[in-house]
Design a protein around this motif. Structure first.
Motif, PDB file in Angstrom:
ATOM      1  N   THR A 115       0.854  -1.179   0.000  1.00  0.00           N
ATOM      2  CA  THR A 115       0.000   0.000   0.000  1.00  0.00           C
ATOM      3  C   THR A 115       0.898   1.240   0.000  1.00  0.00           C
ATOM      4  O   THR A 115       1.833   1.331   0.791  1.00  0.00           O
ATOM      5  N   VAL A 116       0.597   2.187  -0.875  1.00  0.00           N
ATOM      6  CA  VAL A 116       1.373   3.413  -0.982  1.00  0.00           C
ATOM      7  C   VAL A 116       0.472   4.564  -0.576  1.00  0.00           C
ATOM      8  O   VAL A 116      -0.655   4.677  -1.049  1.00  0.00           O
ATOM      9  N   ARG A 117       0.982   5.416   0.292  1.00  0.00           N
ATOM     10  CA  ARG A 117       0.231   6.603   0.707  1.00  0.00           C
ATOM     11  C   ARG A 117       1.020   7.845   0.322  1.00  0.00           C
ATOM     12  O   ARG A 117       2.228   7.900   0.479  1.00  0.00           O
ATOM     13  N   ALA A 118       0.321   8.867  -0.145  1.00  0.00           N
ATOM     14  CA  ALA A 118       0.963  10.120  -0.529  1.00  0.00           C
ATOM     15  C   ALA A 118       1.080  11.033   0.690  1.00  0.00           C
ATOM     16  O   ALA A 118       0.146  11.125   1.495  1.00  0.00           O
ATOM     17  N   ALA A 119       2.207  11.673   0.829  1.00  0.00           N
ATOM     18  CA  ALA A 119       2.418  12.619   1.921  1.00  0.00           C
ATOM     19  C   ALA A 119       1.826  13.959   1.527  1.00  0.00           C
ATOM     20  O   ALA A 119       2.063  14.473   0.451  1.00  0.00           O
ATOM     21  N   VAL A 120       1.010  14.542   2.414  1.00  0.00           N
ATOM     22  CA  VAL A 120       0.373  15.826   2.151  1.00  0.00           C
ATOM     23  C   VAL A 120       1.244  16.913   2.793  1.00  0.00           C
ATOM     24  O   VAL A 120       1.582  16.836   3.972  1.00  0.00           O
ATOM     25  N   GLN A 121       1.609  17.927   2.004  1.00  0.00           N
ATOM     26  CA  GLN A 121       2.472  19.007   2.540  1.00  0.00           C
ATOM     27  C   GLN A 121       1.692  20.237   2.852  1.00  0.00           C
ATOM     28  O   GLN A 121       0.816  20.659   2.293  1.00  0.00           O
TER      29      GLN A 121
END
Length: 55
Positions: free
Chosen positions: A49-55
């Motif tokens: 599972t890949v999660r995107a980092a929110v900046q």
């Protein structure tokens, strides 16, 4: 058989044969275990599972 005969007369002798004809004598292939896909492609519980980092 008529269709097989027509194909063989057009494309050459032995172009079309019954499915099992000569398979035992000519079997030179084998399973290449190093070419198998990794397990995670066949088990849904092991899919990464890949999660995107929110900046």
């Amino acid at each position: 058989m008529a269709a097989m005969d027509a194909c063989n007369s057009r494309f050459g002798r032995g172009a079309v044969v019954p499915a099992r004809a000569g398979l035992v004598e000519k079997r030179t292939w084998s399973t290449k275990f190093e070419m198998r896909s990794p397990r995670f492609t066949t088990r849904l519980s092991e899919v990464p599972t890949v999660r995107a980092a929110v900046q």
